[in-house]
Design a protein around this motif. Structure first.
Motif, PDB file in Angstrom:
ATOM      1  N   VAL A 149      -9.281  -9.711  -0.297  1.00 46.94           N
ATOM      2  CA  VAL A 149      -8.010  -9.552  -0.978  1.00 46.94           C
ATOM      3  C   VAL A 149      -7.464  -8.185  -0.588  1.00 46.94           C
ATOM      4  CG1 VAL A 149      -9.179  -8.707  -3.065  1.00 46.94           C
ATOM      5  CG2 VAL A 149      -6.847  -9.599  -3.247  1.00 46.94           C
ATOM      6  N   LEU A 150      -6.143  -8.051  -0.545  1.00 47.30           N
ATOM      7  CA  LEU A 150      -5.520  -6.832  -0.052  1.00 47.30           C
ATOM      8  C   LEU A 150      -4.594  -6.243  -1.108  1.00 47.30           C
ATOM      9  CD1 LEU A 150      -4.990  -5.001   2.515  1.00 47.30           C
ATOM     10  CD2 LEU A 150      -2.968  -6.455   2.898  1.00 47.30           C
ATOM     11  N   LEU A 151      -4.686  -4.910  -1.295  1.00 41.29           N
ATOM     12  CA  LEU A 151      -3.790  -4.168  -2.178  1.00 41.29           C
ATOM     13  C   LEU A 151      -2.782  -3.398  -1.337  1.00 41.29           C
ATOM     14  CD1 LEU A 151      -6.390  -2.580  -4.659  1.00 41.29           C
ATOM     15  CD2 LEU A 151      -5.404  -4.875  -4.708  1.00 41.29           C
ATOM     16  N   LEU A 152      -1.538  -3.352  -1.794  1.00 44.42           N
ATOM     17  CA  LEU A 152      -0.526  -2.552  -1.107  1.00 44.42           C
ATOM     18  C   LEU A 152       0.540  -2.096  -2.087  1.00 44.42           C
ATOM     19  CD1 LEU A 152       2.024  -4.751   0.788  1.00 44.42           C
ATOM     20  CD2 LEU A 152       0.053  -5.819  -0.310  1.00 44.42           C
ATOM     21  N   ASP A 153       1.286  -1.079  -1.669  1.00 38.79           N
ATOM     22  CA  ASP A 153       2.320  -0.473  -2.497  1.00 38.79           C
ATOM     23  C   ASP A 153       3.631  -1.234  -2.291  1.00 38.79           C
ATOM     24  OD1 ASP A 153       3.960   1.241  -3.945  1.00 38.79           O
ATOM     25  OD2 ASP A 153       4.135   2.689  -2.314  1.00 38.79           O
ATOM     26  N   ALA A 154       3.797  -2.334  -3.023  1.00 35.88           N
ATOM     27  CA  ALA A 154       4.993  -3.168  -2.888  1.00 35.88           C
ATOM     28  C   ALA A 154       5.026  -4.162  -4.042  1.00 35.88           C
ATOM     29  CB  ALA A 154       4.986  -3.910  -1.548  1.00 35.88           C
ATOM     30  N   THR A 155       6.198  -4.764  -4.242  1.00 38.85           N
ATOM     31  CA  THR A 155       6.338  -5.766  -5.292  1.00 38.85           C
ATOM     32  C   THR A 155       6.109  -7.163  -4.722  1.00 38.85           C
ATOM     33  OG1 THR A 155       8.715  -6.177  -5.006  1.00 38.85           O
ATOM     34  CG2 THR A 155       8.075  -4.266  -6.346  1.00 38.85           C
ATOM     35  N   ALA A 156       6.119  -8.147  -5.623  1.00 40.62           N
ATOM     36  CA  ALA A 156       5.953  -9.544  -5.206  1.00 40.62           C
ATOM     37  C   ALA A 156       7.035 -10.405  -5.856  1.00 40.62           C
ATOM     38  CB  ALA A 156       4.547 -10.025  -5.562  1.00 40.62           C
ATOM     39  N   ARG A 157       6.748 -10.965  -7.027  1.00 41.55           N
ATOM     40  CA  ARG A 157       7.744 -11.794  -7.727  1.00 41.55           C
ATOM     41  C   ARG A 157       8.805 -10.948  -8.423  1.00 41.55           C
ATOM     42  NH1 ARG A 157       7.345 -16.904  -5.685  1.00 41.55           N
ATOM     43  NH2 ARG A 157       5.152 -17.507  -5.534  1.00 41.55           N
ATOM     44  N   ASP A 158       8.509  -9.688  -8.658  1.00 37.46           N
ATOM     45  CA  ASP A 158       9.492  -8.764  -9.223  1.00 37.46           C
ATOM     46  C   ASP A 158      10.424  -8.308  -8.098  1.00 37.46           C
ATOM     47  OD1 ASP A 158      10.911  -6.856 -10.627  1.00 37.46           O
ATOM     48  OD2 ASP A 158       9.284  -5.385 -10.627  1.00 37.46           O
ATOM     49  N   GLY A 168       8.804 -10.260  -2.726  1.00 40.33           N
ATOM     50  CA  GLY A 168       8.720  -8.932  -2.150  1.00 40.33           C
ATOM     51  C   GLY A 168       7.635  -8.832  -1.090  1.00 40.33           C
ATOM     52  N   LEU A 169       7.480  -7.642  -0.526  1.00 43.11           N
ATOM     53  CA  LEU A 169       6.573  -7.451   0.610  1.00 43.11           C
ATOM     54  C   LEU A 169       5.122  -7.761   0.258  1.00 43.11           C
ATOM     55  CD1 LEU A 169       6.034  -6.579   3.502  1.00 43.11           C
ATOM     56  CD2 LEU A 169       6.079  -4.187   2.740  1.00 43.11           C
ATOM     57  N   ALA A 170       4.697  -7.506  -0.975  1.00 47.97           N
ATOM     58  CA  ALA A 170       3.311  -7.809  -1.333  1.00 47.97           C
ATOM     59  C   ALA A 170       3.014  -9.299  -1.185  1.00 47.97           C
ATOM     60  CB  ALA A 170       3.005  -7.352  -2.752  1.00 47.97           C
ATOM     61  N   VAL A 221      -2.238  -8.182  -3.765  1.00 47.46           N
ATOM     62  CA  VAL A 221      -1.824  -7.613  -5.045  1.00 47.46           C
ATOM     63  C   VAL A 221      -0.977  -6.388  -4.756  1.00 47.46           C
ATOM     64  CG1 VAL A 221      -2.549  -6.634  -7.254  1.00 47.46           C
ATOM     65  CG2 VAL A 221      -3.952  -8.407  -6.161  1.00 47.46           C
ATOM     66  N   GLY A 222       0.211  -6.337  -5.321  1.00 45.67           N
ATOM     67  CA  GLY A 222       1.040  -5.149  -5.209  1.00 45.67           C
ATOM     68  C   GLY A 222       0.747  -4.182  -6.344  1.00 45.67           C
ATOM     69  N   ILE A 223       0.746  -2.888  -6.026  1.00 44.46           N
ATOM     70  CA  ILE A 223       0.564  -1.834  -7.028  1.00 44.46           C
ATOM     71  C   ILE A 223       1.710  -0.846  -6.840  1.00 44.46           C
ATOM     72  CG2 ILE A 223      -0.945  -0.022  -7.928  1.00 44.46           C
ATOM     73  CD1 ILE A 223      -2.202  -2.735  -8.192  1.00 44.46           C
ATOM     74  N   PRO A 268      -6.796   6.210 -19.566  1.00 43.91           N
ATOM     75  CA  PRO A 268      -6.110   6.611 -20.796  1.00 43.91           C
ATOM     76  C   PRO A 268      -5.337   7.910 -20.587  1.00 43.91           C
ATOM     77  CG  PRO A 268      -8.432   6.107 -21.203  1.00 43.91           C
ATOM     78  CD  PRO A 268      -8.256   6.175 -19.720  1.00 43.91           C
ATOM     79  N   GLY A 269      -4.212   8.018 -21.248  1.00 43.91           N
ATOM     80  CA  GLY A 269      -3.473   9.267 -21.248  1.00 43.91           C
ATOM     81  C   GLY A 269      -2.617   9.512 -20.023  1.00 43.91           C
ATOM     82  N   VAL A 270      -2.562   8.571 -19.094  1.00 38.51           N
ATOM     83  CA  VAL A 270      -1.708   8.730 -17.917  1.00 38.51           C
ATOM     84  C   VAL A 270      -0.804   7.502 -17.808  1.00 38.51           C
ATOM     85  CG1 VAL A 270      -3.411  10.119 -16.684  1.00 38.51           C
ATOM     86  CG2 VAL A 270      -3.351   7.661 -16.321  1.00 38.51           C
ATOM     87  N   ARG A 271       0.267   7.651 -17.040  1.00 39.18           N
ATOM     88  CA  ARG A 271       1.227   6.570 -16.877  1.00 39.18           C
ATOM     89  C   ARG A 271       0.543   5.328 -16.303  1.00 39.18           C
ATOM     90  NH1 ARG A 271       6.934   6.300 -15.903  1.00 39.18           N
ATOM     91  NH2 ARG A 271       7.481   4.482 -14.625  1.00 39.18           N
ATOM     92  N   PRO A 272       0.838   4.149 -16.856  1.00 40.16           N
ATOM     93  CA  PRO A 272       0.250   2.929 -16.286  1.00 40.16           C
ATOM     94  C   PRO A 272       0.858   2.616 -14.922  1.00 40.16           C
ATOM     95  CG  PRO A 272       1.845   2.368 -17.988  1.00 40.16           C
ATOM     96  CD  PRO A 272       1.694   3.858 -18.028  1.00 40.16           C
ATOM     97  N   VAL A 273       0.166   1.782 -14.175  1.00 37.04           N
ATOM     98  CA  VAL A 273       0.700   1.259 -12.919  1.00 37.04           C
ATOM     99  C   VAL A 273       1.241  -0.135 -13.176  1.00 37.04           C
ATOM    100  CG1 VAL A 273      -0.890   2.615 -11.503  1.00 37.04           C
ATOM    101  CG2 VAL A 273      -1.504   0.273 -12.178  1.00 37.04           C
ATOM    102  N   VAL A 274       2.005  -0.637 -12.205  1.00 40.76           N
ATOM    103  CA  VAL A 274       2.483  -2.011 -12.275  1.00 40.76           C
ATOM    104  C   VAL A 274       1.649  -2.865 -11.331  1.00 40.76           C
ATOM    105  CG1 VAL A 274       4.433  -3.564 -11.960  1.00 40.76           C
ATOM    106  CG2 VAL A 274       4.828  -1.247 -12.800  1.00 40.76           C
ATOM    107  N   VAL A 275       1.141  -3.967 -11.848  1.00 35.73           N
ATOM    108  CA  VAL A 275       0.355  -4.916 -11.060  1.00 35.73           C
ATOM    109  C   VAL A 275       1.236  -6.126 -10.755  1.00 35.73           C
ATOM    110  CG1 VAL A 275      -1.677  -6.414 -11.020  1.00 35.73           C
ATOM    111  CG2 VAL A 275      -1.799  -4.157 -12.114  1.00 35.73           C
ATOM    112  N   HIS A 276       1.393  -6.414  -9.459  1.00 32.75           N
ATOM    113  CA  HIS A 276       2.222  -7.528  -8.999  1.00 32.75           C
ATOM    114  C   HIS A 276       1.331  -8.582  -8.339  1.00 32.75           C
ATOM    115  CE1 HIS A 276       5.954  -5.015  -9.236  1.00 32.75           C
ATOM    116  NE2 HIS A 276       5.131  -4.050  -8.875  1.00 32.75           N
TER     117      HIS A 276
END
Length: 226
Positions: A106-115, A121-123, A135-137, A174-182
């Motif tokens: 499985v591959l992670l990349l900095d891009a969106t998908a259905r969003d 999107g590129l993911a 999975v986009g992050i 905890p205590g840091v901004r969440p990421v978006v999982v696509h």
């Protein structure tokens, strides 16, 4: 072949958004998880332009071990335009991942998908080209909306376009901004969250993506010193 003009890419994105594919299910407990990252010269302003120099890195990890890595220098195919990122870096990312000797599960990349304005999107697009679950992050959604999750590690909250859930906020620390999982190509949201959780350590960014970012930036720094 990746489209080289916006109209052709839009047609491909609309086709991918309609595609019905069987969801991927991990076949083993300890996955080989890939990450791919592209960076550009420091100080680049605005949307960039075709021919901008770029450095792409891809890694494959199992547990905390880097099994394989590759770095390529290339050029951007287009300026950046929201919803059309594939024109700029899609081909370079595909070539870099295909250069790996060890294929990821499985591959992670900095891009969106259905969003995405057209739901692909590129993911998602890169996964379809490679035949890999993806999975986009990202740091923030592109169009979707939703409240942040609670502050515990692994807490999630949905992101929606209208009534459709297209991803989620995820608290990796905890205590840091969440990421978006696509969830991208051939992967549902629950599986995408499990993949991210399995490869996130003490840092906010999942380890394969963090290592790929570091290798790409190191190649850029080496080029700056030439």
């Amino acid at each position: 072949m990746w489209p080289i003009e916006a109209e052709s890419l839009i047609d491909v994105q609309q086709e991918l958004a309609r595609a019905a594919v069987e969801p991927w299910r991990p076949a083993r407990d300890e996955l080989q998880i890939g990450g791919c990252w592209v960076c550009f010269p420091r100080g680049l302003r605005g949307c960039g332009r075709p021919g901008d120099v770029a450095w792409a890195a891809a890694v494959v990890m199992r547990g905390g071990l880097v099994l394989d890595r590759v770095v390529r220098r290339g050029v951007a195919g287009a300026p950046y335009r929201p919803g059309l990122l594939a024109l700029r870096i899609g081909g370079l990312m595909e070539a870099t991942v295909r250069s790996l000797s060890t294929p990821p599960d499985v591959l992670l990349l900095d891009a969106t998908a259905r969003d995405h304005p057209r739901g692909a999107g590129l993911a998602l697009h890169l996964g379809a080209e490679l035949g890999l679950p993806t999975v986009g992050i990202t740091h923030r959604p592109l169009l979707a909306q939703g409240e942040w999750p609670e502050d515990g590690r692994g807490d999630i909250s949905p992101l929606r376009l209208g009534e459709t859930v297209v991803g989620c906020w995820m608290r990796t620390r905890p205590g840091v901004r969440p990421v978006v999982v696509h969830p991208g190509w051939r992967i549902d949201l629950a599986t995408a969250v499990d993949v991210v959780a399995s490869t996130t350590g003490q840092r906010r960014t999942p380890e394969p993506l963090r290592h790929a970012r570091r290798f790409a930036r190191s190649a850029r720094s080496a080029a700056d010193g030439e």
